[in-house]
Design an enzyme around this catalytic site. Sequence first.
Site, PDB file in Angstrom:
ATOM      1  N   SER A  80     100.141   3.938  26.746  1.00  0.00           N
ATOM      2  CA  SER A  80      99.160   4.161  25.683  1.00  0.00           C
ATOM      3  C   SER A  80      97.754   4.307  26.269  1.00  0.00           C
ATOM      4  CB  SER A  80      99.170   2.990  24.703  1.00  0.00           C
ATOM      5  OG  SER A  80     100.445   2.862  24.125  1.00  0.00           O
TER       6      SER A  80
HETATM    7  N1  SAH Z   1     102.689  -0.325  25.617  1.00  0.00           N
HETATM    8  C1  SAH Z   1     103.482   0.598  26.421  1.00  0.00           C
HETATM    9  C2  SAH Z   1     103.961   1.704  25.512  1.00  0.00           C
HETATM   10  C3  SAH Z   1     104.963   2.587  26.128  1.00  0.00           C
HETATM   11  S1  SAH Z   1     105.505   3.894  25.026  1.00  0.00           S
HETATM   12  C4  SAH Z   1     102.584   1.146  27.516  1.00  0.00           C
HETATM   13  O1  SAH Z   1     101.401   1.308  27.240  1.00  0.00           O
HETATM   14  O2  SAH Z   1     103.052   1.416  28.619  1.00  0.00           O
HETATM   15  C5  SAH Z   1     106.680   3.080  24.019  1.00  0.00           C
HETATM   16  C6  SAH Z   1     107.840   2.444  24.746  1.00  0.00           C
HETATM   17  O3  SAH Z   1     108.757   1.999  23.767  1.00  0.00           O
HETATM   18  C7  SAH Z   1     108.599   3.392  25.651  1.00  0.00           C
HETATM   19  O4  SAH Z   1     108.654   2.831  26.941  1.00  0.00           O
HETATM   20  C8  SAH Z   1     109.995   3.479  25.028  1.00  0.00           C
HETATM   21  O5  SAH Z   1     111.029   3.611  25.986  1.00  0.00           O
HETATM   22  C9  SAH Z   1     110.068   2.158  24.281  1.00  0.00           C
HETATM   23  N2  SAH Z   1     110.989   2.131  23.143  1.00  0.00           N
HETATM   24  C10 SAH Z   1     111.177   3.076  22.167  1.00  0.00           C
HETATM   25  N3  SAH Z   1     112.119   2.670  21.304  1.00  0.00           N
HETATM   26  C11 SAH Z   1     112.540   1.437  21.727  1.00  0.00           C
HETATM   27  C12 SAH Z   1     113.501   0.497  21.249  1.00  0.00           C
HETATM   28  N4  SAH Z   1     114.234   0.738  20.161  1.00  0.00           N
HETATM   29  N5  SAH Z   1     113.666  -0.654  21.926  1.00  0.00           N
HETATM   30  C13 SAH Z   1     112.938  -0.931  23.044  1.00  0.00           C
HETATM   31  N6  SAH Z   1     112.020  -0.085  23.555  1.00  0.00           N
HETATM   32  C14 SAH Z   1     111.818   1.089  22.888  1.00  0.00           C
END
Ligand code: SAH
Length: 265
Positions: A80
């Site tokens: 993000s």
């Molecule tokens: N706060 C993190 C956001 C990453 S993007 C950062 O800034 O790095 C969102 C993340 O949610 C991704 O890594 C994706 O793989 C994960 N995600 C999406 N659906 C999910 C689920 N059902 N369970 C666990 N993780 C999930």
Amino acid sequence: IDYIEHCNDLLSYKEFQKFGTKKASDRSKAMVEQLQHFGVITSKKVAEVMEIVDRACFVPDGTPPYVDSPMQIGYNVTISAPHMHAMCLQLLEENLKPGMRALDVGSGSGYLTACFALMVGPEGRAVGVEHIPELVNSSILNIRKSAAASFLEQGSLTVHVGGISLETQNSWENRTFISTVADGRLGWPEDAPYDAIHVGAAAKEIPQPLIDQLKPGGRLVIPVGNIFQDLQVVDKNLDGSVSIRSETSVRYVPLTSREAQLLGY
Ligand code: SAH
């Protein structure tokens, strides 16, 4: 290319406590100052933590770490933008006091989980849950390079492939199978209840297990929606009832199944 900075791997938590922000990388500091200038960061604690947890440790090689936008980290998802990390940390600040427990669902790069670990300190608990095992592995490597490394070693910070074991009955052969479902929508019951829960991907609706895993007095911050999304703030009151408000419009990748996320990847 002068925007690429090597991750600051020299700073331990002890040094962080001793030197405060003095040893943060200049660029990490400049990024925070910019966010303060535009009024995004108003909290001193959040500024300190975002300076010290260097984003350069959390983005793939060749990606500019301090630009205020989301960046690809593989598997169809992004780390993000710094202003979103800042906003979520500030919304959760009162629930990330030393000794408190925090859950980061969809922990991705591990950046916010690392920030949580610094805020709750060694007596607290910061738990990341992510459904892509490769991202769990790379996030652990990222955290090891960062100012949060000692929390990982000492065990107050953990990152898991989300999921629980489900027993499924195969009626045809009448046999029972155990299959693991990697889904952060189920939360992480082992370390519940939490003072703070953050979800880093947009949910169709607020998953009930996450509300169940909040402490009375706890707060959940979660983007909700499809194309149009709201960052919702869910407070569990002391009597167990919940209050929900929308903070702002946002754009996150979906909180979904692994299969749906990896379509076309
Ligand atoms: N706060 C993190 C956001 C990453 S993007 C950062 O800034 O790095 C969102 C993340 O949610 C991704 O890594 C994706 O793989 C994960 N995600 C999406 N659906 C999910 C689920 N059902 N369970 C666990 N993780 C999930």
